[in-house]
Scaffold this motif. Structure first.
Motif, PDB file in Angstrom:
ATOM      1  N   LEU A 141     -32.728 -21.984 -23.049  1.00 52.25           N
ATOM      2  CA  LEU A 141     -33.718 -23.068 -23.113  1.00 52.25           C
ATOM      3  C   LEU A 141     -35.154 -22.593 -23.396  1.00 52.25           C
ATOM      4  N   PRO A 142     -35.614 -21.504 -22.764  1.00 56.91           N
ATOM      5  CA  PRO A 142     -36.993 -21.068 -23.083  1.00 56.91           C
ATOM      6  C   PRO A 142     -37.174 -20.781 -24.569  1.00 56.91           C
ATOM      7  N   SER A 143     -36.190 -20.125 -25.159  1.00 62.02           N
ATOM      8  CA  SER A 143     -36.274 -19.815 -26.583  1.00 62.02           C
ATOM      9  C   SER A 143     -36.261 -21.101 -27.417  1.00 62.02           C
ATOM     10  N   ILE A 144     -35.401 -22.053 -27.038  1.00 61.67           N
ATOM     11  CA  ILE A 144     -35.339 -23.319 -27.764  1.00 61.67           C
ATOM     12  C   ILE A 144     -36.687 -24.047 -27.664  1.00 61.67           C
ATOM     13  N   MET A 145     -37.273 -24.025 -26.467  1.00 62.52           N
ATOM     14  CA  MET A 145     -38.569 -24.693 -26.293  1.00 62.52           C
ATOM     15  C   MET A 145     -39.630 -24.046 -27.173  1.00 62.52           C
ATOM     16  N   MET A 146     -39.557 -22.738 -27.304  1.00 59.05           N
ATOM     17  CA  MET A 146     -40.479 -22.022 -28.176  1.00 59.05           C
ATOM     18  C   MET A 146     -40.323 -22.520 -29.616  1.00 59.05           C
ATOM     19  N   GLY A 147     -39.077 -22.701 -30.034  1.00 58.31           N
ATOM     20  CA  GLY A 147     -38.807 -23.222 -31.372  1.00 58.31           C
ATOM     21  C   GLY A 147     -39.356 -24.627 -31.537  1.00 58.31           C
ATOM     22  N   ILE A 148     -39.173 -25.456 -30.495  1.00 57.16           N
ATOM     23  CA  ILE A 148     -39.685 -26.823 -30.559  1.00 57.16           C
ATOM     24  C   ILE A 148     -41.199 -26.804 -30.688  1.00 57.16           C
ATOM     25  N   ASN A 149     -41.820 -25.911 -29.924  1.00 55.16           N
ATOM     26  CA  ASN A 149     -43.269 -25.763 -30.011  1.00 55.16           C
ATOM     27  C   ASN A 149     -43.709 -25.466 -31.447  1.00 55.16           C
ATOM     28  N   GLN A 150     -43.044 -24.500 -32.083  1.00 56.34           N
ATOM     29  CA  GLN A 150     -43.428 -24.157 -33.457  1.00 56.34           C
ATOM     30  C   GLN A 150     -43.159 -25.310 -34.411  1.00 56.34           C
ATOM     31  N   THR A 151     -42.052 -26.017 -34.174  1.00 53.80           N
ATOM     32  CA  THR A 151     -41.732 -27.154 -35.029  1.00 53.80           C
ATOM     33  C   THR A 151     -42.830 -28.212 -34.947  1.00 53.80           C
ATOM     34  N   ILE A 152     -43.315 -28.474 -33.732  1.00 54.56           N
ATOM     35  CA  ILE A 152     -44.384 -29.463 -33.567  1.00 54.56           C
ATOM     36  C   ILE A 152     -45.619 -29.038 -34.357  1.00 54.56           C
ATOM     37  N   MET A 153     -45.986 -27.770 -34.209  1.00 52.45           N
ATOM     38  CA  MET A 153     -47.185 -27.301 -34.893  1.00 52.45           C
ATOM     39  C   MET A 153     -47.034 -27.411 -36.404  1.00 52.45           C
TER      40      MET A 153
END
Lengths: 708, 310
Positions: free
Chosen positions: A253-265
């Motif tokens: 999950l932490p890694s996925i959240m990191m990906g979501i963060n980049q996707t948002i940006m």
């Protein structure tokens, strides 16, 4: 972590003779190539016998016509579904009282990120409404929200599939690379025909660009889980699906959240381009302002986007690493200021009243929620005592959630039955358009500043850009192909060498050789200038915390402020030309260089620098001989990112006089020639792939040399 | 969803409101969508058409912000937009592909001229004529002053801020070469870039040679003087000046068939440069709201627009 200061690391002493030989060889090669360039009469192109039969653009256009005739009904159907959902969200955001929407954003921020993030969110909301862009912000929020949610749903699924099958990963990887680097202008027009105008094509175009990080990081997260853990699960008899859903996904999950963060940006980076296909929102505000050269107005719109980006960046970060550091009972928990400031007595003085208010609020809402729990439990008691108890327990253990619901309901009730809240109040509006416009006007006619811009322009043009342009366009194409192929072979591997050659031949066969070389030259010069300015700034920030604190928000803004906003001032100060294109690129691509230099240097364990100074090395010596070499892997990562961002910018710079492949993409957009645009866009993608792999390989070599 | 209660009531209310509002729109004779042109002149023309459609023919027009260009043509051909106003023939190469009257495939319908006649040529700022070059009137004198217009990149040649993109088919460099003008034509990609550079140079009182056209809002901000070019001649093109741009309205063919009254109005319009300039001035220089300005003009000039009605 045991750097070998004397081994085979080329950056340190040792094996001088071999290195000297290599340098001599490179120098000789360079001199020969200079001779070739001097003797070349005109720019080099692949022979017509290769490029004429290769009518890539024509093939693409025919495929497009075929798709248009046969599959339009299908794409239109998807677009219809997305449109319904989008209008639903948009109407909800626009028709709700503004305070309700603001609290809807602030409460999660407060819960996950504490008081600082909540205050940032409040500031953002007040700014959106304050500059009169509340509606536009809500439209952008709806659009980007939809794009991000769909990206997450699709991206996580693809990421999971990737993690389960090596073959699927192998196929998907180049597709993701292409999606990320293909200029959006290439698919913007076909998107209009297939998906209509407004929201749906904008969402799909955003998804193409923003999807890759979440796929990559989901895959990475799942694959990083140690085999021992999996083995343990298997030995307990867990099935593959059980392992996946109960172990692998939760653990990554932490890694996925990191990906979501980049996707948002990344999604927020496309807000302005969405305007080109008729999507309303902050993008169209900025575009309208730019069109009329209103710098202040466009800056207001740009800052709205910056706020949105920073709020969602911090929020998703806070969600992914949410942990409260336990405090000793004696110390007071800080809500606003960093806990480490405890030592300052003034900080405690500031925090004390905040802490009191905080506790009072908590107590007040706690009481309300208890009443609510009690009341609901009474109602449910009709169906049985045990259920009533579980309702009460559920509510009491989710105090924040139910407190939030009380607040939100209260706002709605007040709006409906009491005092009408409605849209953002006139009284809170403000504007700084005029001072900004006046400032730009003052700068653009200030003799000292213009003398500086003219000097910088002369240095970049005469010293870097023009010679490199001439060199790269006049050096015979086969020399470039062979040299890059060899470099690829030596630094990555034989297969990559062959790939390099094939990709370069493709560009040449599409009749885009000169343009590709101009793009390469512009990217190289931009990255060079990025380092010339970024390295010293990064070093300075690593040595002074205060400067670092001052720099951080500026870098955040530079990375998220839409580049369109500063294109107009750049044009006014520097005029429209290829140097302006380089300057705009430098502004865009510099933040990672600064950040990663700072990071690299401040990560070095203090012991190393202490040892160096105990041997009597001066500050400069320590910096040059210990800190720089050790920070090199991090700095090289900055190089990689700067190169990629500079390439991405090549599609925007034609708007202010930049040349190369980006201009071809843009010209193709103007005459709606998809094939031509795709050929030029593919050229950019291929350059990106080559430069990315090469710089990654160099980073790896550096890491290995340092034993990291 | 945790906020289900409050959101659901809210969503219920919202969707009811949406249903109601769509129902009331359905009573009008039709719903049309049209892009708002990004230049003020076009925006004024389009607003005139929109308000007449809404007030007199009972339409409901949804106006969408969208940069003009090939994208608008694509959207009209696909039927996402119904009509668009004031297309300038010189700057819309898509017309040659899509409009039958210009040799296209007919995926976009020609509705008729707008009335606005555009003229393109090269301009220099007035202060340059007054302070440095009182005799600069036509292209023939440009070489005499070329060192004033020279830059780092153009060497000893002058610099022309040319037509921004080859898609507009201006052939500036060919024109300069054929006319023996020793200047380099620099394409900046977008017209906005050209205006931004001109604005910066204007603030510094530097000389510049700029491709532009009238009517255009840039003339309200910068005091520019036209440079004379040889009269337009298709035989000698591009060694001549531009032809007059007879601007026109265009729309989706299905729209033209299904809404004969609306498309007749868009074809009958005859808004003159002078009338448009009045409104552009009020919007751009006085900073007034475009809706207000156009409504006032409509109220005061019924004799002009009544005859356009079918």
């Amino acid at each position: 972590m045991n750097p070998d200061f004397s081994g085979d690391n080329p950056w340190f002493a040792g094996k001088d003779a071999r290195r000297l030989g290599l340098f001599a060889l490179i120098l000789a090669g360079f001199l020969v190539s200079l001779l070739l360039v001097r003797s070349a009469e005109e720019v080099t192109e692949l022979p017509r016998s290769i490029s004429d039969p290769f009518t890539f653009a024509e093939w693409v256009n025919q495929a497009e016509i075929w798709l248009k005739e046969n599959y339009r009904w299908f794409t239109r159907m998807i677009a219809g579904e997305i449109e319904t959902a989008l209008y639903f969200v948009e109407d909800f955001l626009l028709d709700s009282p503004w305070l309700f929407i603001l609290m809807l954003l602030v409460l999660p921020a407060l819960y996950f990120g504490g008081l600082p993030l909540a205050l940032l969110t409040v500031a953002g909301g007040l700014f959106w409404g304050g500059v009169g862009m509340w509606e536009a912000s809500m439209q952008t929020l709806a659009l980007m929200g939809m794009a991000v949610i769909l990206s997450i749903a699709l991206g996580v699924t693809l990421g999971i599939l990737c993690s389960q099958s090596d073959r699927f990963e192998l196929v998907l990887k180049p597709v993701l690379d292409t999606m990320q680097t293909m200029p959006a202008f290439v698919y913007l027009l076909p998107a209009v025909f297939f998906f209509g105008i407004g929201g749906p094509p904008a969402i799909l175009a955003t998804m193409i660009y923003a999807l890759p990080p979440v796929v990559r990081l989901t895959n990475l997260g799942i694959r990083q889980i140690s085999p021992e853990t999996l083995e343990a699960a298997r030995s307990f008899g867990a099935t593959r699906l059980q392992i996946l859903f109960k172990l692998q996904i939760p653990m990554s999950l932490p890694s996925i959240m990191m990906g979501i963060n980049q996707t948002i940006m990344m999604a927020l980076g496309l807000v302005i381009l969405a305007t080109f296909i008729g999507a309303e929102g902050l993008g169209s505000e900025v575009w309208k302002a730019i069109y009329k050269l209103k710098v202040g107005w466009s800056l207001e719109g740009g800052i709205c986007i910056v706020f949105m980006a920073i709020i969602f960046d911090r929020l998703s970060m806070a969600i992914s690493n949410r942990q409260k550091i336990p405090l000793p009972a004696s110390s007071m928990r800080f809500h606003l200021l960093p806990q480490s400031w405890e030592v300052h007595s003034w900080a405690t003085a500031v925090e004390r009243p905040i802490s009191l208010v905080w506790k009072a609020c908590a107590a007040c809402f706690g009481w309300c929620v208890d009443r609510l729990a009690h009341g609901l439990a009474m109602v449910v008691r009709v169906t049985g005592d045990s259920r009533s108890e579980s309702v009460r327990n559920f509510i009491s253990s989710h105090k924040f959630l139910f407190g939030s619901i009380i607040v939100l309901t209260a706002i709605l009730l007040i709006d409906r039955f009491g005092f009408r809240i409605g849209g953002f109040p006139e009284a809170l509006t403000f504007s700084f358009r005029e001072p900004v416009d006046a400032g730009v006007k003052w700068l653009s006619s200030n003799p000292t500043f213009i003398a500086f811009t003219k000097g910088l322009r002369a240095v970049i043009y005469l010293g870097l850009l023009n010679p490199l342009n001439i060199y790269l366009t006049h050096i015979p194409w086969y020399v470039v192909v062979i040299v890059l192929g060899l470099v690829g072979w030596i630094s990555v591997g034989r297969n990559f060498g062959i790939t390099c050659i094939t990709l370069l031949m493709f560009i040449g066969a599409c009749d885009l050789w000169t343009e590709a070389m101009l793009t390469l030259s512009s990217v190289l010069v931009s990255v060079f200038v990025c380092f010339a300015f970024g390295l010293p700034i990064g070093v300075l920030a690593a040595h002074s915390r205060r400067f670092d604190m001052f720099l951080r928000p500026i870098l955040d803004a530079m990375q998220t402020l839409p580049s369109f906003v500063y294109l107009i001032p750049v044009l006014m100060f520097f005029g429209g030309n290829i140097v302006s294109a380089v300057i705009a690129t430098v502004v865009y691509a510099m933040p990672p260089v600064i950040r990663l230099t700072t990071l690299g240097i401040s990560q070095i364990p203090v012991t190393y620098t202490e040892v160096a100074s105990s041997f009597g090395s001066t500050g400069m010596q320590t910096l040059g001989k210990v800190k720089f070499p050790m920070a090199l892997p991090s700095i090289m990562l900055g190089l990689n990112q700067a190169v990629m961002m500079a390439l991405a910018m090549q599609v925007v710079t034609p708007l202010i006089g930049g040349g190369g492949l980006g201009r071809d993409v843009f010209n193709a957009l103007n005459i709606s020639d998809t094939g031509y645009g795709l050929a030029a866009g593919t050229g950019i993608v291929l350059l990106a792939i080559i430069l990315d792999r090469l710089s990654q390989a160099w980073t790896r070599t550096q890491r290995k040399a340092l034993g990291l | 969803m945790n906020l289900s209660k409050s959101t659901q009531t809210l969503i219920g209310g919202v969707s009811a409101a949406v249903l109601l509002s769509t129902a009331s729109i359905a009573e009008a004779s039709g719903r049309l969508s049209s892009p708002i042109p990004d230049w003020t002149g076009g925006a004024v023309t389009c607003k005139v058409a929109q308000l007449i459609l809404e007030n007199e023919l009972d339409y409901n027009v949804k106006a969408i912000t969208m940069p003009s260009g090939a994208g608008v043509y694509e959207a009209i051909a696909a039927g996402d937009l119904d009509y668009a106003c004031e297309s300038w023939p010189s700057y819309s190469s898509s017309k040659d592909i899509m409009i039958k009257e210009f040799g296209g495939d007919g995926s976009v319908a020609y509705l008729g001229p707008v009335g606005i006649i555009g003229v393109s040529t090269y301009y220099v700022p007035r202060y340059f004529i007054e302070e440095v070059a009182p005799d600069l009137k036509s292209y023939k004198e440009l070489n005499k002053y070329k060192e004033h217009f020279a830059t780092l990149e153009t060497g000893d040649k002058g610099r022309l801020i040319a037509c921004p993109t080859p898609a507009w088919e201006c052939d500036d460099q060919k024109r300069l070469d054929l006319l023996g003008v020793d200047f380099v034509a620099v394409e900046l990609g977008t017209e906005t870039a050209a205006w931004a550079e001109a604005q910066g140079a204007y603030d510094r009182k530097e000389p510049f040679l700029l491709y532009a056209w009238e009517p255009h809002w840039i003339h309200a901000k910068l005091d520019l003087v036209a440079i004379e070019l040889p009269a337009h001649d298709p035989e000698k093109w591009p060694a001549t000046g531009w032809a007059e741009d007879v601007t026109f309205n265009y729309g989706n063919p299905v729209f033209a068939q299904e809404h004969p009254e609306a498309s007749a109005l868009l074809g009958n319009m005859n808004l003159t440069n002078g009338e448009q300039a009045k409104m552009v001035l009020a919007v751009d220089v006085e900073g007034r709201d475009i809706d207000e300005v156009v409504s006032e003009w409509l109220a005061a000039n019924e004799d002009i627009w009544r005859p356009w009605l079918p």
